[in-house]
Design an enzyme around this catalytic site. Structure first.
Site, PDB file in Angstrom:
ATOM      1  N   SER A 151      -9.459  -0.902   7.565  1.00 32.59           N
ATOM      2  CA  SER A 151      -9.018  -0.758   6.174  1.00 32.59           C
ATOM      3  C   SER A 151      -8.315  -1.955   5.563  1.00 32.59           C
ATOM      4  O   SER A 151      -8.004  -1.927   4.373  1.00 32.59           O
ATOM      5  CB  SER A 151      -8.119   0.463   6.033  1.00 32.59           C
ATOM      6  OG  SER A 151      -8.919   1.602   5.952  1.00 32.59           O
ATOM      7  N   LYS A 191       0.841  -1.210   0.000  1.00 33.30           N
ATOM      8  CA  LYS A 191       0.000   0.000   0.000  1.00 33.30           C
ATOM      9  C   LYS A 191       0.868   1.249   0.000  1.00 33.30           C
ATOM     10  O   LYS A 191       1.884   1.307   0.701  1.00 33.30           O
ATOM     11  CB  LYS A 191      -0.892  -0.031   1.245  1.00 33.30           C
ATOM     12  CG  LYS A 191      -1.891   1.109   1.351  1.00 33.30           C
ATOM     13  CD  LYS A 191      -2.761   0.950   2.596  1.00 33.30           C
ATOM     14  CE  LYS A 191      -3.789   2.042   2.743  1.00 33.30           C
ATOM     15  NZ  LYS A 191      -4.639   1.859   3.941  1.00 33.30           N
ATOM     16  N   SER A 230      -9.551   1.689   3.400  1.00 31.71           N
ATOM     17  CA  SER A 230      -8.769   2.495   2.485  1.00 31.71           C
ATOM     18  C   SER A 230      -7.741   1.700   1.688  1.00 31.71           C
ATOM     19  O   SER A 230      -7.213   2.196   0.707  1.00 31.71           O
ATOM     20  CB  SER A 230      -8.026   3.586   3.275  1.00 31.71           C
ATOM     21  OG  SER A 230      -7.128   2.985   4.210  1.00 31.71           O
TER      22      SER A 230
HETATM   23  N1  GLN Z   1     -12.773   3.710   7.084  1.00 33.10           N
HETATM   24  C1  GLN Z   1     -12.095   4.141   8.265  1.00 33.10           C
HETATM   25  C2  GLN Z   1     -11.726   5.602   8.142  1.00 33.10           C
HETATM   26  O1  GLN Z   1     -12.059   6.179   7.179  1.00 33.10           O
HETATM   27  C3  GLN Z   1     -10.890   3.305   8.505  1.00 33.10           C
HETATM   28  C4  GLN Z   1      -9.733   3.684   7.690  1.00 33.10           C
HETATM   29  C5  GLN Z   1      -8.545   2.854   7.963  1.00 33.10           C
HETATM   30  O2  GLN Z   1      -8.634   1.797   8.598  1.00 33.10           O
HETATM   31  N2  GLN Z   1      -7.410   3.319   7.499  1.00 33.10           N
HETATM   32  O3  GLN Z   1     -11.099   6.153   8.996  1.00 33.10           O
END
Ligand code: GLN
Length: 481
Positions: A183, A84, A159
């Site tokens: 995420s 990532k 994400s």
């Molecule tokens: N969807 C969550 C957020 O927007 C988690 C994001 C993540 O785990 N990086 O913060």
């Protein structure tokens, strides 16, 4: 020619190893083929932001040399791995999905990246993600959304959408993502692959771009539980460069994947089934039946603080983000706005032009909850609620060995469906952020598809540092697929 014996989408870590050791292909040949395949498929999903061809081929040559000398080439020998783009890679562009870092070339590697290459893994490219890992759909990337390879009009989740998509699409065998509030687990469930988050502190965060430091984790994606366990073992373990990394020895996670699960007690939290949509609830109920048929005892449990989790997470995560993102100021790392005649204007213009809407929203929210007049009412309160959420799990683990639940209330939604409604987007994290706040390990394992063919993930959560039980249940369940 090599392609005759290589079906990239069906490769696993063991198949790569077998192919290398039986001289069906060399690591350099496999790497060339993986790079070619990943580049040619990328227009379908937009999952890769950069390819690391030179670096990949150099590491592959080292793997071939080790094999030629009769040495053990390492647990990830020759395996094409995608990482990532919030995880820094020396000499390879690392954008964090942000316009601000569109040209940023890090001068060092994240510990997880060093470890995966030492294990013989081949970093082939960097994957698209929501800007600074903020999002649940991968639509917040400055480089365009990722499309779900299972259904290209749908989001891959976020994400770490790119890292989930490349494993599902077959353009990498395994990948690394980051999980702050879900995420890794949520995109794994949307794309039909395995995604795991270990106990907080189990994997070094050195080189993981900070979003919400008390919640950030690096975690593996794979096409099966065993590969996820192998990759986690490679990257886990104490790192003096991360003061929050745990010193406890890392067990052999793979050893637990063949252990029987009969007699284990699993808790099904009633609060998690309330909002799951029809088909998700049905698939989870079927998964529970399959676990029972393996001899697990499933108990109805309650995690009463669940309803407060979204509010708690979005206060703590935004507070930490507002501080962490202060470093992108036009002086270090980032491009600088050309329009600035004073220092204040440089900060304002650089950040104003560079950050996307979601980052700005979170910086404002986080600054607000930390401000003198509101700190006690929001931030301090959220920290107390976080302790109560952790206590819910501690109590549950007095009577059960693991907690099973959906990963997401719904399967992959359509691109654009939730972009104008941040609150609806935040609500999609409802089942994943609790484990993040409690710091316990959790993973997503595929548990079937909806009638439209969209994957559904089963979440398995375990006690702190009890990744072996989590992998053991997931592997036994996977065998019933
Ligand atoms: N969807 C969550 C957020 O927007 C988690 C994001 C993540 O785990 N990086 O913060």
């Amino acid at each position: 020619m090599l392609t005759c014996c290589l079906d990239l989408p069906s490769l696993t870590i063991d198949k790569v190893r077998d192919g290398l050791l039986s001289r069906q292909f060399s690591a350099v040949e496999l790497t060339n083929e993986a790079l070619r395949h990943a580049e040619s498929e990328n227009s379908k999903t937009n999952a890769y932001l950069s390819f690391a061809s030179d670096r990949a081929l150099a590491v592959a040559a080292r793997v071939d040399q080790r094999i030629a000398r009769g040495e053990d080439p390492g647990p990830l020998a020759g395996v094409p791995v995608a990482v990532k783009d919030v995880i820094v890679t020396k000499g390879v562009r690392t954008t964090c999905g942000s316009k601000l870092l569109a040209n940023y070339i890090p001068p060092y590697d994240a510990t997880a990246v060093i470890r995966l290459e030492q294990a013989g893994g081949i970093l082939i490219g960097k994957t698209n993600c929501d800007e600074f890992a903020m999002g649940s759909s991968n639509e917040n990337s400055a480089f365009g959304p990722v499309r779900n390879p299972v259904a290209v009009d749908r989001v891959p989740g976020g994400s770490s959408g790119g890292s989930a998509a490349v494993v599902a699409q077959g353009t990498a065998v395994v990948s690394l993502g980051s999980d702050t509030g879900g995420s890794v687990r949520q995109p794994a469930s949307f794309c039909g692959v395995v995604g795991a988050m270990a106990t907080y502190g189990r994997v070094s965060r050195y080189g993981l771009t900070a979003f919400a430091s008390s919640l950030d984790h690096i975690g593996p994606f794979a096409r099966n539980v065993k590969d996820a366990a192998r990759l986690l073992r490679v990257i886990a373990g104490h790192d003096p460069a991360d003061s929050t990394s745990a010193t406890a020895p890392v067990p052999d996670y793979e050893a637990s994947v063949d252990a029987p699960v009969a007699g284990l007690k699993l808790g099904l939290p009633r609060e998690y089934m309330r909002d799951a949509t029809g088909e998700t609830a049905t698939r989870i109920a079927q998964a529970i039946d399959r676990l029972k048929s393996l001899g697990c005892e499933v108990r109805d449990i309650s995690l009463p603080m669940t309803d407060s989790a979204i509010a708690c997470y979005y206060i703590i995560a935004t507070a930490e983000a507002s501080s962490n993102l202060a470093r992108y100021d036009g002086v270090r790392y980032t491009s600088r706005s050309a329009e600035s005649s004073t220092l204040a204007a440089m900060y304002r213009n650089t950040r104003g032009e560079g950050f996307g809407a979601e980052c700005k929203r979170r910086i404002m929210l986080g600054t607000y909850v930390l401000s003198a007049g509101y700190y006690d009412a929001y931030y301090l309160k959220a920290q107390k609620v976080r302790a109560l959420i952790a206590r819910d799990f501690a109590r549950a683990f007095e009577t059960v060995d693991a907690v099973v639940a959906p990963v997401s209330p719904f399967p992959a939604f359509r691109l654009g469906e939730k972009v104008d409604d941040p609150l609806a987007m935040y609500l999609s994290d409802i089942y994943t952020i609790t484990a993040s706040l409690a710091g316990i390990p959790a993973l997503s394992v595929p548990c079937g598809k909806t009638s439209e063919g969209l994957p559904v993930g089963l979440q398995i959560m375990a006690r702190h540092f009890d990744e072996p039980t989590m992998f053991r249940i997931a592997a036994a369940f996977e065998k019933t697929n």
